[in-house]
Enzyme design. Structure first.
Site, PDB file in Angstrom:
ATOM      1  N   GLU A 161       3.180   8.653   8.536  1.00  0.00           N
ATOM      2  CA  GLU A 161       3.576   8.149  10.045  1.00  0.00           C
ATOM      3  C   GLU A 161       5.152   8.529  10.059  1.00  0.00           C
ATOM      4  O   GLU A 161       5.890   8.715  11.058  1.00  0.00           O
ATOM      5  CB  GLU A 161       3.547   6.653  10.002  1.00  0.00           C
ATOM      6  CG  GLU A 161       3.960   5.855   8.971  1.00  0.00           C
ATOM      7  CD  GLU A 161       3.666   4.264   9.330  1.00  0.00           C
ATOM      8  OE1 GLU A 161       3.304   3.897  10.318  1.00  0.00           O
ATOM      9  OE2 GLU A 161       3.744   3.441   8.165  1.00  0.00           O
ATOM     10  N   ILE A 179       0.980  -1.128  -0.105  1.00  0.00           N
ATOM     11  CA  ILE A 179       0.045   0.041  -0.061  1.00  0.00           C
ATOM     12  C   ILE A 179       0.927   1.408   0.017  1.00  0.00           C
ATOM     13  O   ILE A 179       0.527   2.200  -0.292  1.00  0.00           O
ATOM     14  CB  ILE A 179      -0.851  -0.126   1.128  1.00  0.00           C
ATOM     15  CG1 ILE A 179      -0.465   0.230   2.630  1.00  0.00           C
ATOM     16  CG2 ILE A 179      -1.710  -1.290   1.313  1.00  0.00           C
ATOM     17  CD1 ILE A 179      -1.225   0.582   3.568  1.00  0.00           C
ATOM     18  N   ASP A 180       2.161   1.118   0.374  1.00  0.00           N
ATOM     19  CA  ASP A 180       2.849   2.265   0.346  1.00  0.00           C
ATOM     20  C   ASP A 180       3.432   2.719  -1.126  1.00  0.00           C
ATOM     21  O   ASP A 180       3.788   3.919  -1.226  1.00  0.00           O
ATOM     22  CB  ASP A 180       4.298   1.861   1.004  1.00  0.00           C
ATOM     23  CG  ASP A 180       3.942   1.821   2.730  1.00  0.00           C
ATOM     24  OD1 ASP A 180       2.776   2.296   3.322  1.00  0.00           O
ATOM     25  OD2 ASP A 180       4.974   1.222   3.229  1.00  0.00           O
ATOM     26  N   HIS A 239      -4.473   0.309  10.271  1.00  0.00           N
ATOM     27  CA  HIS A 239      -4.679  -0.737   9.587  1.00  0.00           C
ATOM     28  C   HIS A 239      -5.691  -0.984   8.935  1.00  0.00           C
ATOM     29  O   HIS A 239      -6.187  -1.968   7.813  1.00  0.00           O
ATOM     30  CB  HIS A 239      -4.268  -2.234  10.282  1.00  0.00           C
ATOM     31  CG  HIS A 239      -2.883  -2.324  10.604  1.00  0.00           C
ATOM     32  ND1 HIS A 239      -2.399  -1.680  11.733  1.00  0.00           N
ATOM     33  CD2 HIS A 239      -1.803  -3.015  10.139  1.00  0.00           C
ATOM     34  CE1 HIS A 239      -1.051  -1.770  11.847  1.00  0.00           C
ATOM     35  NE2 HIS A 239      -0.582  -2.718  10.858  1.00  0.00           N
ATOM     36  N   ARG A 275      -8.529  17.700  16.775  1.00  0.00           N
ATOM     37  CA  ARG A 275      -8.996  16.342  17.001  1.00  0.00           C
ATOM     38  C   ARG A 275      -8.130  15.412  16.047  1.00  0.00           C
ATOM     39  O   ARG A 275      -7.769  15.999  15.018  1.00  0.00           O
ATOM     40  CB  ARG A 275     -10.480  16.016  16.545  1.00  0.00           C
ATOM     41  CG  ARG A 275     -11.445  16.520  17.717  1.00  0.00           C
ATOM     42  CD  ARG A 275     -11.511  16.024  18.811  1.00  0.00           C
ATOM     43  NE  ARG A 275     -12.563  16.655  19.927  1.00  0.00           N
ATOM     44  CZ  ARG A 275     -12.257  17.468  20.527  1.00  0.00           C
ATOM     45  NH1 ARG A 275     -11.178  18.266  20.499  1.00  0.00           N
ATOM     46  NH2 ARG A 275     -13.359  17.957  21.351  1.00  0.00           N
ATOM     47  N   ARG A 278      -4.820  -1.101   5.298  1.00  0.00           N
ATOM     48  CA  ARG A 278      -4.619  -2.417   4.652  1.00  0.00           C
ATOM     49  C   ARG A 278      -5.830  -3.361   4.342  1.00  0.00           C
ATOM     50  O   ARG A 278      -5.693  -4.567   3.696  1.00  0.00           O
ATOM     51  CB  ARG A 278      -3.362  -3.068   5.483  1.00  0.00           C
ATOM     52  CG  ARG A 278      -2.290  -2.251   5.494  1.00  0.00           C
ATOM     53  CD  ARG A 278      -0.920  -3.144   5.257  1.00  0.00           C
ATOM     54  NE  ARG A 278      -0.916  -4.236   6.019  1.00  0.00           N
ATOM     55  CZ  ARG A 278      -0.132  -4.263   7.125  1.00  0.00           C
ATOM     56  NH1 ARG A 278       0.807  -3.298   7.230  1.00  0.00           N
ATOM     57  NH2 ARG A 278       0.001  -5.273   7.878  1.00  0.00           N
ATOM     58  N   GLY A 299       3.034   5.082   5.744  1.00  0.00           N
ATOM     59  CA  GLY A 299       4.069   5.645   4.992  1.00  0.00           C
ATOM     60  C   GLY A 299       5.303   5.904   5.650  1.00  0.00           C
ATOM     61  O   GLY A 299       5.335   7.185   5.911  1.00  0.00           O
TER      62      GLY A 299
HETATM   63  O1  F6P Z   1       2.266  -2.024   4.234  1.00  0.00           O
HETATM   64  C1  F6P Z   1       3.300  -1.338   4.591  1.00  0.00           C
HETATM   65  C2  F6P Z   1       3.215  -0.714   5.930  1.00  0.00           C
HETATM   66  O2  F6P Z   1       2.006  -0.291   5.929  1.00  0.00           O
HETATM   67  C3  F6P Z   1       3.774   0.305   6.430  1.00  0.00           C
HETATM   68  O3  F6P Z   1       3.522   1.936   5.969  1.00  0.00           O
HETATM   69  C4  F6P Z   1       3.618   0.346   7.800  1.00  0.00           C
HETATM   70  O4  F6P Z   1       4.657   1.048   8.602  1.00  0.00           O
HETATM   71  C5  F6P Z   1       3.926  -1.057   8.089  1.00  0.00           C
HETATM   72  O5  F6P Z   1       3.401  -1.761   6.944  1.00  0.00           O
HETATM   73  C6  F6P Z   1       3.083  -1.517   9.325  1.00  0.00           C
HETATM   74  O6  F6P Z   1       2.864  -2.888   9.247  1.00  0.00           O
HETATM   75  P1  F6P Z   1       2.546  -3.977  10.461  1.00  0.00           P
HETATM   76  O7  F6P Z   1       1.932  -3.071  11.418  1.00  0.00           O
HETATM   77  O8  F6P Z   1       1.885  -5.186   9.887  1.00  0.00           O
HETATM   78  O9  F6P Z   1       4.024  -4.356  10.801  1.00  0.00           O
END
Ligand code: F6P
Length: 334
Positions: free
Chosen positions: A221, A125-126, A264, A258, A267, A169
């Site tokens: 992030e 997704i990144d 997630h 806020r 995802r 990201g």
């Molecule tokens: O899918 C990639 C990603 O979404 C990153 O942007 C994120 O930091 C990471 O996965 C977090 O994934 P998990 O919590 O599964 O380790």
């Protein structure tokens, strides 16, 4: 030919469409497919089974991966590559298709060096794998961010608030920029281009002067914010840049704020039409390339077409960053 297929790294909507296409295309050419569970970890443990056409019925619309995934890194495992090669040999796998992000792509040349035919299919997704315009899952995640921003607009406007939305990201700003641009964000903070709290505050003041009484701020992030105060040791703000931004805007500048971390949610869920078709096209191409005898490559998506790209080249230009121009385009709408 017997083709192994695995999904590695974090899950991504559209992975099932990829598995389905590998199985169905292989069947057409009379090849067998060995589905490997839980990525590299499962391969080392021999967790695999032959997949018939029926095994992939009714999965194109499902998020996640029916094969499960893991983050185990063979580079960090004692004799990791030897274990993988032994597993491939035991299962009589002639070629391997790995659906994964940068970490998965890094593993493939090592297996190719040891004689296994490998093809990578980019998912994350990144959207930061090099040598491809799109990775499987990105479009779905961006749609999710946009839906969230649409909803947040109405409540932010009703209360004249600043709404902070943290998106994924860690290294790149694709999700923040594309999600923010589509959802009408009023300020976007990304890893590639440092910004400051001070600039953000000035912008919010300017918006208020123009009669815009609310603002939506999207922060990746891994965004670089030069003057953000460090979170107190052990505080909940340590966990998220969105919460730190929230706290700083309130404490230092007095904005009623806020915040939420989309996390997630980005995802999960069903892949979009684009991701289903992208996964399908990349995977059909991967099997066709194996049929032609190709290997040690990734299938990329460039200019609306599937193309074989050299894995070394992919790794050299990964992570793929957003351009300054894209950032400037998003700014036009602040
Ligand atoms: O899918 C990639 C990603 O979404 C990153 O942007 C994120 O930091 C990471 O996965 C977090 O994934 P998990 O919590 O599964 O380790």
């Amino acid at each position: 030919m017997r083709i192994g297929v695995l999904t590695g790294g974090s899950d991504s909507p559209g992975m099932n469409a990829a598995i389905r296409a590998v199985v169905r295309t292989s069947d057409l050419y009379g090849y067998q497919v060995m589905g490997i569970h839980h990525g590299w970890q499962g391969m080392m443990q021999g967790r695999m089974e032959l997949m018939a056409n029926k095994a992939v019925s009714g999965i194109i619309q499902r998020g996640g991966t029916i094969l499960s995934t893991s983050r185990l890194d063979p580079f960090e495992e004692e004799e990791g590559f030897e274990k993988l090669m032994k597993a491939a040999e035991r299962a009589r796998i002639d070629a391997l298709i790995a659906v994964g992000g940068i970490e998965t792509m890094k593993v493939l040349p090592e297996l190719a060096k040891r004689g296994l035919k490998v093809i990578g299919i980019p998912k994350t997704i990144d959207n930061d794998v090099g040598e491809t315009d799109n990775c499987i899952g990105f479009d779905t995640a961006v749609q999710g961010i946009c839906d969230a921003l649409d909803k947040l607009h109405t409540t932010a406007a009703s209360h004249d608030r600043v709404m902070i939305v943290e998106v994924m990201g860690g290294d790149t700003g694709w999700l923040a920029l594309y999600g923010g641009m589509a959802g009408g964000a009023d300020w976007i903070m990304i890893p590639e281009i440092p910004t400051s709290l001070e600039e953000l505050n000035e912008h919010l003041v300017g918006r208020r002067r123009r009669g815009r009484n609310f603002s939506i701020v999207v922060v990746a992030e891994g965004a670089v914010i030069t003057d953000i105060p460090k979170a107190e040791e052990g505080s909940v703000e340590m966990l998220s840049i969105g919460l730190r931004l929230h706290a700083s805007l309130e404490r230092l500048y007095g904005w009623e704020t806020r915040s939420l971390v989309l996390g997630h949610l980005q995802r999960g869920g069903s892949p979009t039409v684009f991701d289903r078709n992208l996964a399908t096209l990349l995977s059909v191409k991967a099997v066709r390339l194996l049929r032609e005898g190709a290997g040690d490559i990734m299938v990329g998506f460039r200019n609306n077409d599937t193309v074989p790209v050299d894995l070394d080249k992919v790794l050299k230009v990964s992570p793929r960053h957003v351009s300054r121009d894209l950032y400037e385009i998003a700014k036009i709408f602040y």
